[in-house]
Design a protein around this motif. Structure first.
Motif, PDB file in Angstrom:
ATOM      1  N   GLU A 163     120.582 -41.691 -32.725  1.00  0.00           N
ATOM      2  CA  GLU A 163     119.130 -41.499 -32.829  1.00  0.00           C
ATOM      3  C   GLU A 163     118.621 -40.688 -31.640  1.00  0.00           C
ATOM      4  OE1 GLU A 163     117.618 -42.106 -35.376  1.00  0.00           O
ATOM      5  OE2 GLU A 163     118.121 -44.037 -36.298  1.00  0.00           O
ATOM      6  N   GLN A 164     119.113 -41.035 -30.468  1.00  0.00           N
ATOM      7  CA  GLN A 164     118.706 -40.362 -29.234  1.00  0.00           C
ATOM      8  C   GLN A 164     119.037 -38.874 -29.322  1.00  0.00           C
ATOM      9  OE1 GLN A 164     120.391 -42.398 -25.883  1.00  0.00           O
ATOM     10  NE2 GLN A 164     119.724 -40.834 -24.426  1.00  0.00           N
ATOM     11  N   LEU A 165     120.279 -38.579 -29.694  1.00  0.00           N
ATOM     12  CA  LEU A 165     120.703 -37.187 -29.798  1.00  0.00           C
ATOM     13  C   LEU A 165     119.896 -36.455 -30.863  1.00  0.00           C
ATOM     14  CD1 LEU A 165     122.533 -34.849 -29.106  1.00  0.00           C
ATOM     15  CD2 LEU A 165     124.327 -35.858 -30.523  1.00  0.00           C
ATOM     16  N   THR A 166     119.621 -37.130 -31.975  1.00  0.00           N
ATOM     17  CA  THR A 166     118.829 -36.530 -33.048  1.00  0.00           C
ATOM     18  C   THR A 166     117.447 -36.118 -32.543  1.00  0.00           C
ATOM     19  OG1 THR A 166     119.978 -37.923 -34.654  1.00  0.00           O
ATOM     20  CG2 THR A 166     117.921 -36.890 -35.371  1.00  0.00           C
ATOM     21  N   ARG A 167     116.831 -36.982 -31.738  1.00  0.00           N
ATOM     22  CA  ARG A 167     115.508 -36.653 -31.183  1.00  0.00           C
ATOM     23  C   ARG A 167     115.595 -35.407 -30.307  1.00  0.00           C
ATOM     24  NH1 ARG A 167     115.231 -42.271 -30.471  1.00  0.00           N
ATOM     25  NH2 ARG A 167     115.650 -42.207 -28.244  1.00  0.00           N
ATOM     26  N   TYR A 168     116.641 -35.340 -29.487  1.00  0.00           N
ATOM     27  CA  TYR A 168     116.807 -34.166 -28.624  1.00  0.00           C
ATOM     28  C   TYR A 168     116.966 -32.916 -29.471  1.00  0.00           C
ATOM     29  CZ  TYR A 168     117.628 -37.323 -24.672  1.00  0.00           C
ATOM     30  OH  TYR A 168     117.502 -38.272 -23.699  1.00  0.00           O
ATOM     31  N   LEU A 169     117.798 -33.016 -30.503  1.00  0.00           N
ATOM     32  CA  LEU A 169     118.079 -31.850 -31.345  1.00  0.00           C
ATOM     33  C   LEU A 169     116.818 -31.380 -32.055  1.00  0.00           C
ATOM     34  CD1 LEU A 169     121.560 -32.873 -32.784  1.00  0.00           C
ATOM     35  CD2 LEU A 169     121.081 -30.977 -31.212  1.00  0.00           C
ATOM     36  N   ASP A 170     116.042 -32.330 -32.606  1.00  0.00           N
ATOM     37  CA  ASP A 170     114.777 -31.987 -33.263  1.00  0.00           C
ATOM     38  C   ASP A 170     113.917 -31.153 -32.323  1.00  0.00           C
ATOM     39  OD1 ASP A 170     115.490 -33.284 -35.520  1.00  0.00           O
ATOM     40  OD2 ASP A 170     114.236 -35.055 -35.198  1.00  0.00           O
ATOM     41  N   LEU A 171     113.807 -31.669 -31.098  1.00  0.00           N
ATOM     42  CA  LEU A 171     112.936 -31.031 -30.110  1.00  0.00           C
ATOM     43  C   LEU A 171     113.468 -29.654 -29.716  1.00  0.00           C
ATOM     44  CD1 LEU A 171     110.397 -32.109 -28.531  1.00  0.00           C
ATOM     45  CD2 LEU A 171     111.937 -32.266 -26.585  1.00  0.00           C
ATOM     46  N   MET A 172     114.761 -29.612 -29.398  1.00  0.00           N
ATOM     47  CA  MET A 172     115.337 -28.360 -28.892  1.00  0.00           C
ATOM     48  C   MET A 172     115.320 -27.274 -29.958  1.00  0.00           C
ATOM     49  SD  MET A 172     118.457 -30.115 -26.759  1.00  0.00           S
ATOM     50  CE  MET A 172     119.015 -28.812 -25.678  1.00  0.00           C
ATOM     51  N   ASN A 173     115.452 -27.679 -31.223  1.00  0.00           N
ATOM     52  CA  ASN A 173     115.461 -26.678 -32.285  1.00  0.00           C
ATOM     53  C   ASN A 173     114.076 -26.117 -32.578  1.00  0.00           C
ATOM     54  OD1 ASN A 173     118.135 -26.017 -33.241  1.00  0.00           O
ATOM     55  ND2 ASN A 173     118.336 -28.197 -33.697  1.00  0.00           N
ATOM     56  N   ARG A 174     113.036 -26.739 -31.957  1.00  0.00           N
ATOM     57  CA  ARG A 174     111.698 -26.178 -32.069  1.00  0.00           C
ATOM     58  C   ARG A 174     111.485 -25.077 -31.029  1.00  0.00           C
ATOM     59  NH1 ARG A 174     107.992 -31.484 -32.007  1.00  0.00           N
ATOM     60  NH2 ARG A 174     109.338 -32.777 -33.303  1.00  0.00           N
ATOM     61  N   ASP A 175     112.385 -24.998 -30.052  1.00  0.00           N
ATOM     62  CA  ASP A 175     112.279 -23.993 -28.984  1.00  0.00           C
ATOM     63  C   ASP A 175     113.017 -22.723 -29.418  1.00  0.00           C
ATOM     64  OD1 ASP A 175     112.499 -22.425 -26.758  1.00  0.00           O
ATOM     65  OD2 ASP A 175     113.015 -24.062 -25.383  1.00  0.00           O
ATOM     66  N   PRO A 176     112.275 -21.667 -29.714  1.00  0.00           N
ATOM     67  CA  PRO A 176     112.898 -20.439 -30.229  1.00  0.00           C
ATOM     68  C   PRO A 176     113.902 -19.816 -29.267  1.00  0.00           C
ATOM     69  CG  PRO A 176     110.594 -20.055 -29.659  1.00  0.00           C
ATOM     70  CD  PRO A 176     110.823 -21.520 -29.548  1.00  0.00           C
ATOM     71  N   LEU A 177     113.761 -20.116 -27.964  1.00  0.00           N
ATOM     72  CA  LEU A 177     114.691 -19.550 -26.988  1.00  0.00           C
ATOM     73  C   LEU A 177     116.052 -20.248 -27.042  1.00  0.00           C
ATOM     74  CD1 LEU A 177     112.325 -19.154 -23.896  1.00  0.00           C
ATOM     75  CD2 LEU A 177     113.156 -17.370 -25.456  1.00  0.00           C
ATOM     76  N   LEU A 178     116.034 -21.481 -27.575  1.00  0.00           N
ATOM     77  CA  LEU A 178     117.240 -22.300 -27.575  1.00  0.00           C
ATOM     78  C   LEU A 178     117.880 -22.333 -28.969  1.00  0.00           C
ATOM     79  CD1 LEU A 178     117.973 -23.544 -24.913  1.00  0.00           C
ATOM     80  CD2 LEU A 178     117.041 -25.715 -25.688  1.00  0.00           C
ATOM     81  N   ALA A 179     117.030 -22.468 -29.995  1.00  0.00           N
ATOM     82  CA  ALA A 179     117.510 -22.681 -31.365  1.00  0.00           C
ATOM     83  C   ALA A 179     118.416 -21.524 -31.810  1.00  0.00           C
ATOM     84  CB  ALA A 179     116.312 -22.822 -32.316  1.00  0.00           C
ATOM     85  N   PRO A 180     119.440 -21.763 -32.630  1.00  0.00           N
ATOM     86  CA  PRO A 180     119.792 -23.084 -33.165  1.00  0.00           C
ATOM     87  C   PRO A 180     120.676 -23.873 -32.198  1.00  0.00           C
ATOM     88  CG  PRO A 180     121.215 -21.425 -34.111  1.00  0.00           C
ATOM     89  CD  PRO A 180     120.303 -20.699 -33.157  1.00  0.00           C
ATOM     90  N   VAL A 181     120.419 -25.182 -32.114  1.00  0.00           N
ATOM     91  CA  VAL A 181     121.219 -26.077 -31.277  1.00  0.00           C
ATOM     92  C   VAL A 181     121.926 -27.076 -32.187  1.00  0.00           C
ATOM     93  CG1 VAL A 181     121.209 -27.682 -29.339  1.00  0.00           C
ATOM     94  CG2 VAL A 181     119.461 -25.890 -29.480  1.00  0.00           C
ATOM     95  N   SER A 182     123.243 -27.162 -32.062  1.00  0.00           N
ATOM     96  CA  SER A 182     123.970 -28.189 -32.806  1.00  0.00           C
ATOM     97  C   SER A 182     124.291 -29.347 -31.864  1.00  0.00           C
ATOM     98  CB  SER A 182     125.245 -27.605 -33.414  1.00  0.00           C
ATOM     99  OG  SER A 182     126.067 -27.078 -32.402  1.00  0.00           O
ATOM    100  N   GLY A 183     124.817 -30.436 -32.425  1.00  0.00           N
ATOM    101  CA  GLY A 183     125.016 -31.644 -31.624  1.00  0.00           C
ATOM    102  C   GLY A 183     126.440 -32.155 -31.649  1.00  0.00           C
ATOM    103  N   VAL A 184     126.858 -32.726 -30.504  1.00  0.00           N
ATOM    104  CA  VAL A 184     128.143 -33.428 -30.416  1.00  0.00           C
ATOM    105  C   VAL A 184     127.897 -34.802 -29.822  1.00  0.00           C
ATOM    106  CG1 VAL A 184     130.352 -33.545 -29.190  1.00  0.00           C
ATOM    107  CG2 VAL A 184     129.634 -31.405 -30.253  1.00  0.00           C
ATOM    108  N   PHE A 185     128.432 -35.827 -30.489  1.00  0.00           N
ATOM    109  CA  PHE A 185     128.313 -37.212 -30.031  1.00  0.00           C
ATOM    110  C   PHE A 185     129.674 -37.617 -29.485  1.00  0.00           C
ATOM    111  CE2 PHE A 185     127.746 -41.883 -31.097  1.00  0.00           C
ATOM    112  CZ  PHE A 185     126.747 -42.089 -30.162  1.00  0.00           C
ATOM    113  N   ALA A 186     129.759 -37.764 -28.149  1.00  0.00           N
ATOM    114  CA  ALA A 186     131.052 -38.029 -27.513  1.00  0.00           C
ATOM    115  C   ALA A 186     131.061 -39.416 -26.884  1.00  0.00           C
ATOM    116  CB  ALA A 186     131.334 -36.970 -26.449  1.00  0.00           C
ATOM    117  N   ALA A 187     132.070 -40.209 -27.194  1.00  0.00           N
ATOM    118  CA  ALA A 187     132.149 -41.562 -26.648  1.00  0.00           C
ATOM    119  C   ALA A 187     133.595 -42.022 -26.615  1.00  0.00           C
ATOM    120  CB  ALA A 187     131.313 -42.529 -27.481  1.00  0.00           C
TER     121      ALA A 187
END
Lengths: 224, 224
Positions: A163-187
């Motif tokens: 959920e935490q990572l999803t929130r970050y991705l939602d936000l970062m993908n709204r930033d045209p300078l950054l988007a597209p941003v994909s996610g990796v969940f590492a544990a």
DNA sequence: GCTTGAATTTCGTCG
DNA sequence: CGACGAAGTTCAAGC
């Protein structure tokens, strides 16, 4: 530190109310006035306790029994009725130098930042603790093709982390300078539910091997 | 239960590695073999420990010092080097009857269910613990206009609770018999981040006053 | 027995 | 000092 072994009953009224019927227990009174009530089993958690800062008042009753009343500023109260004392001793301990830890999430993050190739060939770390308006992303990377990837690192990967990572991705993908941003969940360990949720959202899951990462680090250190 | 006051150093190798430099501490050995290392301050948590089931082996050295090695099945190890023993006593405690608690969140839920008007005039509770395929919703209500409202109750309202409620709302709003369902996030205390996230998602936040709810309950009891 | 969510969480860090 | 996230979390309830 004072150690008392006594047959006692205990009542706590504060954030909740709780009661301990009469039995023989250890009463541990620390130098700061805090009190721990331990039985001869269970885990490291006391049956009941009062955290510092607090004050202990001893009120002897007529019938030979004693009552301890421990209170804190918030009005919480721990009341111990003592029927019989089997042991009572006090000891000077002094200040403790404290615990030195090694091998927690912070360490995982450092190791992974130094070995980004674990995530993919040609990957590099843009920065650790990349700041966003809703908090820092553990790692911001670029893959071999130069695309941005947000990495969330956990010791144990559960649904909250996704959920935490999803929130970050939602936000970062709204930033045209950054988007597209994909996610990796590492544990070190990823719970099935978390994996399903992550993959359903297009987030890649990576299981980390702490010892392997440490090993790579050692090798690297030896090479340079 | 054995109580030892000793000058000692401690090393733990297991889920992490940790070290305690030499100092005087309480070593508490419970009947089940578990060991707690306490200093004369801090809270109820020991500086270090080994949870049961585990076994303690005492290995005396030539120079008069002793070493305790506590191990468990997972291969975790707690190693205590004892330089000087200041106190050593053993005590029979027997089995503890255990703690009786009187609830927090459960109690909040009951109180709020009995006083749904706190959430809005004319509101009524359809049911508590309303089941969904991903878990029970604390309260399902209908407002004065007959619209469905899912209520998530927490003692401390944090971001996780908002996520939880959001998942319920997503799901319930896919059910044509239920939709539209709005959300209320009710807690004794709501953290700013959680409030921002909730309101951004159109979820109303309600701060609950436990004492006030209890008071209303008393009044009601007296009337009938 | 495993999973999930709460905790009198406690404990650290960072703003 | 408060807010936020991790913890060797621990603990209890459900399934």
């Amino acid at each position: 530190m004072r150690l008392v072994i006594a047959r006692c009953s205990v009542d706590y009224v504060g954030r909740l109310t709780a009661h301990l019927p009469p039995a023989t227990r250890l009463l541990l009174i620390k130098a700061d006035g805090s009190v721990l009530v331990h039985s001869d089993g269970g885990s490291y958690k006391p049956l009941n306790w009062m955290s510092p800062p607090c004050t202990l008042k001893e009120a002897p009753a007529d019938d030979g029994t004693a009552s301890w009343v421990v209170t804190n500023k918030a009005g919480e109260e721990l009341r111990i009725s003592i029927e019989e004392v089997l042991h009572d001793s006090s000891h000077e301990l002094g200040v403790d130098p404290g615990l030195q830890k090694d091998g927690v999430e912070a360490h995982l993050q450092i190791l992974l930042a130094e070995n980004a190739e674990v995530l993919g060939e040609g990957w590099r770390v843009v920065r650790r603790e990349y700041p966003t308006s809703i908090g820092p992303v553990d790692l911001l990377c670029k893959d071999a093709a130069g695309a941005s990837v947000a990495v969330e690192i956990k010791r144990r990967g559960e649904i909250d982390g996704v959920e935490q990572l999803t929130r970050y991705l939602d936000l970062m993908n709204r930033d045209p300078l950054l988007a597209p941003v994909s996610g990796v969940f590492a544990a070190q360990e990823i719970k099935p539910q978390a994996r399903v949720l992550a993959e359903d959202r297009g987030i890649r899951c990576v299981v980390l091997d702490y010892d392997e990462l440490r090993g790579m680090d050692d090798k690297e250190s030896r090479l340079f």
